[in-house]
Design a protein around this motif. Structure first.
Motif, PDB file in Angstrom:
ATOM      1  N   TYR A   1      -7.167  -3.942   3.922  1.00 19.95           N
ATOM      2  CA  TYR A   1      -8.392  -3.022   3.751  1.00 19.95           C
ATOM      3  C   TYR A   1      -8.246  -1.934   3.095  1.00 19.95           C
ATOM      4  CZ  TYR A   1      -6.200  -0.781   7.783  1.00 19.95           C
ATOM      5  OH  TYR A   1      -5.173  -0.335   8.584  1.00 19.95           O
ATOM      6  N   CYS A   2      -6.995  -1.692   2.695  1.00 24.65           N
ATOM      7  CA  CYS A   2      -6.776  -0.306   2.109  1.00 24.65           C
ATOM      8  C   CYS A   2      -6.382  -0.628   0.386  1.00 24.65           C
ATOM      9  CB  CYS A   2      -5.647   0.526   2.530  1.00 24.65           C
ATOM     10  SG  CYS A   2      -6.000   1.393   4.247  1.00 24.65           S
TER      11      CYS A   2
ATOM     12  N   VAL B   1      -2.366  -4.075   5.555  1.00 15.91           N
ATOM     13  CA  VAL B   1      -3.366  -3.233   5.369  1.00 15.91           C
ATOM     14  C   VAL B   1      -4.204  -3.561   4.201  1.00 15.91           C
ATOM     15  CG1 VAL B   1      -2.526  -1.306   6.813  1.00 15.91           C
ATOM     16  CG2 VAL B   1      -1.991  -1.144   4.422  1.00 15.91           C
TER      17      VAL B   1
ATOM     18  N   ASP C   1      -6.398  -1.583  -3.501  1.00 14.26           N
ATOM     19  CA  ASP C   1      -7.152  -1.549  -4.500  1.00 14.26           C
ATOM     20  C   ASP C   1      -7.696  -2.905  -4.720  1.00 14.26           C
ATOM     21  OD1 ASP C   1      -7.943   0.247  -7.160  1.00 14.26           O
ATOM     22  OD2 ASP C   1      -7.202  -1.822  -7.880  1.00 14.26           O
TER      23      ASP C   1
ATOM     24  N   LYS D   1       1.815   6.748   0.095  1.00 13.48           N
ATOM     25  CA  LYS D   1       1.010   5.631  -0.610  1.00 13.48           C
ATOM     26  C   LYS D   1       1.200   5.592  -2.188  1.00 13.48           C
ATOM     27  CE  LYS D   1      -3.994   4.980  -1.377  1.00 13.48           C
ATOM     28  NZ  LYS D   1      -3.854   3.520  -0.826  1.00 13.48           N
TER      29      LYS D   1
ATOM     30  N   TRP E   1      -0.185   7.242   4.087  1.00 15.01           N
ATOM     31  CA  TRP E   1      -1.162   6.155   4.746  1.00 15.01           C
ATOM     32  C   TRP E   1      -1.747   6.866   5.787  1.00 15.01           C
ATOM     33  CZ3 TRP E   1      -0.585   3.137   9.192  1.00 15.01           C
ATOM     34  CH2 TRP E   1      -1.594   2.262   9.311  1.00 15.01           C
ATOM     35  N   GLU E   2      -2.898   7.163   6.036  1.00 14.06           N
ATOM     36  CA  GLU E   2      -3.859   7.470   7.073  1.00 14.06           C
ATOM     37  C   GLU E   2      -3.380   8.710   7.667  1.00 14.06           C
ATOM     38  OE1 GLU E   2      -4.801   4.189   9.591  1.00 14.06           O
ATOM     39  OE2 GLU E   2      -5.918   3.104   8.065  1.00 14.06           O
TER      40      GLU E   2
ATOM     41  N   ASN F   1       0.703  -1.353   0.119  1.00 15.38           N
ATOM     42  CA  ASN F   1       0.084   0.020  -0.152  1.00 15.38           C
ATOM     43  C   ASN F   1       0.833   1.238   0.132  1.00 15.38           C
ATOM     44  OD1 ASN F   1      -2.757   1.283   0.519  1.00 15.38           O
ATOM     45  ND2 ASN F   1      -1.513   2.023   2.015  1.00 15.38           N
TER      46      ASN F   1
END
Length: 435
Positions: free
Chosen positions: A187-188, A185, A190, A153, A145-146, A101
Motif C-alpha cells: 500500500y506504500c 507494505v 509507488d 525508505k 517508514w511510518e 519500500n
C-alpha cells in the motif's frame, strides 16, 4: 493460474528456525530445518510456501542489509537453494517476501551515504536531508517508514534503485527458482514501480505470482492487470474471528457480499484475494477466539469463502501467540510439526478446496443467514457447492431452497438429502456439491 488453485503456507524463517533476534554475524544453516517439513506440507495439502524475509538483515528481516545474500543466521544461499529444490520436488511453489519500500540501516548503499555524505553516489537512493539530524545522531535526516528510522525508505522514483531491485528479483529466479513475490507494505509502494515490477516479472514467467500486503481502502488500486495478482484480505480477516466471537455471522457475510456478491457495486468480483486466519503480524487465531470449539468452523469458513487460503505455520495444530506480548510471541521457534485433529481437519478442507473449481473460482451468493449460521453458494463452470456453517453449540435445522434433492459432501464424501431441511450439527461445516 496455479496460485488460484493452491493452499498457501506462511513461514517466518527467522522465528521458526530459532535464529537470534539480532544479526550476530554467525553463519548457521538453520533454514535446512524446513526440509524436514516437506512431508507435513504435502499431507496438509499445501501448494505454495510463502517465506517471510530470508535475506541478510539487521534484525527481523524487514530491515534488509543485502538482497543477494541469505541471512547468515539462516545459512547460505546454497542452503536455501537446497530447500527450494526440496519444495519444488514435492510440487510446492516458493514465494518470497519482497521488501522494497525500505531497507535497514545496515544496507550497504545507506552505509555509503553515512560515510561519504554528499560524495556518495547513492545519496539519491533515499530521501536524505544533509541539513538535518535524526534520533541516531547521524548528522543528517532521512525518511523512515511510518516514523521507524531503523527502516530507511527507498526512493522508488529513482531508476537506479528500480533497476537494482529488479536485478535482485532476476537473481532470485535464477538461483532459487522462485515462483512469486509477496510485496511488503504494498500500500506504500509507488504505482509506477509496481507497473514496472509487474511487466518485468511477467516477462520472466507469465504465471509469476505478485501478492501485495494491503490493509484497508480500495484494493483495486493495486490489484489489477497492470500491477498485482492478489492482496491480503484484511477486511475478511477481522470479520472471520469477530463473527465467531460476537456470534454474528452477519459481519463476515456483509464483507463477503460487499466484496464478491452479485450486485453491480461489488468490489472484487472475479479476483482471488489471500484469506487468512492469522499471520506474523497479528494475534494467533487460537489466542483471539473466545471459544476454542470455533477453530473448526472458522477454518471451514476460511476454506469455503472466495479467496486463496493461507495457513500460518503452527496454527494448523492450534499454536497460540498474543500480539500484546510482542512480535516474538507470534513467531516462535518450532523444531518439527506437531500434528493433531485440527491438522487433519485443515488437511481435509484443503483437499476439498483444491479439488473444486467452484471453491477456487466460483461466484458467491448468500443462501441462508442467522446470527449463528450461514449457508452460501459457490458456483463455477456448472459446479455448485453449498458451504454450510453452524457456529452454535446446538444443532440447527436449515430450511432453504437448495434447488436440488441431494448432494455429496466434499469434506467427508457423505451423501446428503435436502428433503425436509438440512441438519447442521454443533460447530459443524459442510461443503455440499449439489447434483
Amino acid at each position: 493460474m496455479w496460485f488460484d488453485e493452491s493452499v498457501f503456507y506462511q513461514i517466518y524463517p527467522l522465528g521458526m528456525c530459532g535464529a537470534p533476534a539480532h544479526n550476530d554475524g554467525v553463519t548457521q544453516s538453520r533454514i535446512l530445518r524446513v526440509e524436514g517439513w516437506v512431508g507435513h506440507l504435502k499431507k496438509l495439502g499445501v501448494g505454495a510456501v510463502y517465506f517471510s524475509p530470508v535475506f541478510e538483515s539487521d534484525a527481523h528481516g524487514y530491515d534488509t542489509r543485502d538482497y543477494s545474500k541469505i541471512d547468515c543466521r539462516l545459512g547460505t544461499n546454497a542452503d536455501f537453494a537446497r530447500v527450494c529444490t526440496a519444495l519444488h520436488g514435492a510440487g510446492i511453489r516458493v514465494v518470497l517476501d519482497g521488501v522494497f519500500n525500505h531497507v535497514g540501516r545496515g544496507f550497504w548503499a545507506f552505509r555509503d551515504v553515512l560515510e561519504k555524505r554528499w560524495d556518495s553516489p547513492y545519496k539519491d537512493w533515499f530521501y536524505v536531508n544533509f541539513d538535518g539530524n535524526n534520533g541516531y545522531n547521524d548528522g543528517l535526516w532521512y525518511e523512515g517508514w511510518e516514523g521507524h528510522y531503523e527502516l530507511v525508505k527507498l526512493n522508488l522514483r529513482n531508476p537506479a534503485v528500480v533497476d537494482y531491485l529488479l536485478g535482485c528479483v532476476r537473481g532470485w529466479v535464477d538461483e532459487f527458482g522462485i515462483d512469486g513475490l509477496r510485496l511488503d507494505v504494498a500500500y506504500c509502494l509507488d504505482l509506477d514501480f509496481l507497473r514496472r515490477l509487474h511487466d518485468f516479472c511477467k516477462a520472466i514467467r507469465p504465471d509469476f505470482f505478485l501478492l501485495g500486503e494491503m490493509l484497508h481502502g480500495d484494493y483495486n488500486q493495486r490489484v489489477n492487470p497492470q500491477m498485482l495478482d492478489s492482496c491480503t484480505n484484511y477486511e475478511c480477516y477481522k470479520g472471520l474471528y469477530s463473527s465467531f466471537n460476537s456470534m454474528n455471522m452477519f459481519e463476515i457475510t456483509h464483507s463477503l457480499q460487499r466484496q464478491f456478491g452479485a450486485e453491480p457495486w461489488t468490489l472484487y468480483k472475479g479476483k482471488n484475494l489471500l484469506c487468512f486466519a492469522d499471520n506474523h503480524d497479528v494475534t494467533r487465531v487460537a489466542s483471539i477466539l473466545s471459544n476454542p470449539a470455533h477453530l473448526r468452523p472458522l477454518y471451514g469458513l476460511l476454506f469455503g469463502m472466495p479467496g486463496i487460503p493461507c495457513i500460518y505455520y503452527g496454527s494448523e495444530w492450534g499454536e497460540k501467540g498474543d500480539k500484546g506480548a510482542g512480535d516474538a510471541a507470534l513467531r516462535p521457534a518450532v523444531a518439527a510439526p506437531c500434528e493433531n485433529e485440527l491438522t487433519e481437519w485443515i488437511a481435509a478442507l484443503a483437499r476439498a478446496h483444491t479439488q473444486s473449481r467452484a471453491l477456487c473460482y466460483g461466484a458467491y451468493r448468500t443462501v441462508l443467514l442467522t446470527n449463528r449460521q450461514v449457508i452460501f453458494e459457490r458456483s463455477a463452470e456448472g459446479e455448485r457447492v453449498l458451504v454450510a456453517v453452524n457456529a452454535d453449540a446446538q444443532p440447527f435445522t436449515a430450511h432453504f431452497d437448495a434447488q436440488a434433492g441431494c448432494a455429496d459432501d466434499l469434506i467427508d464424501g457423505s451423501a446428503h438429502d435436502f428433503g425436509g431441511g438440512s441438519q447442521l450439527e454443533p460447530y459443524s461445516v459442510h461443503y455440499w456439491r449439489v447434483k
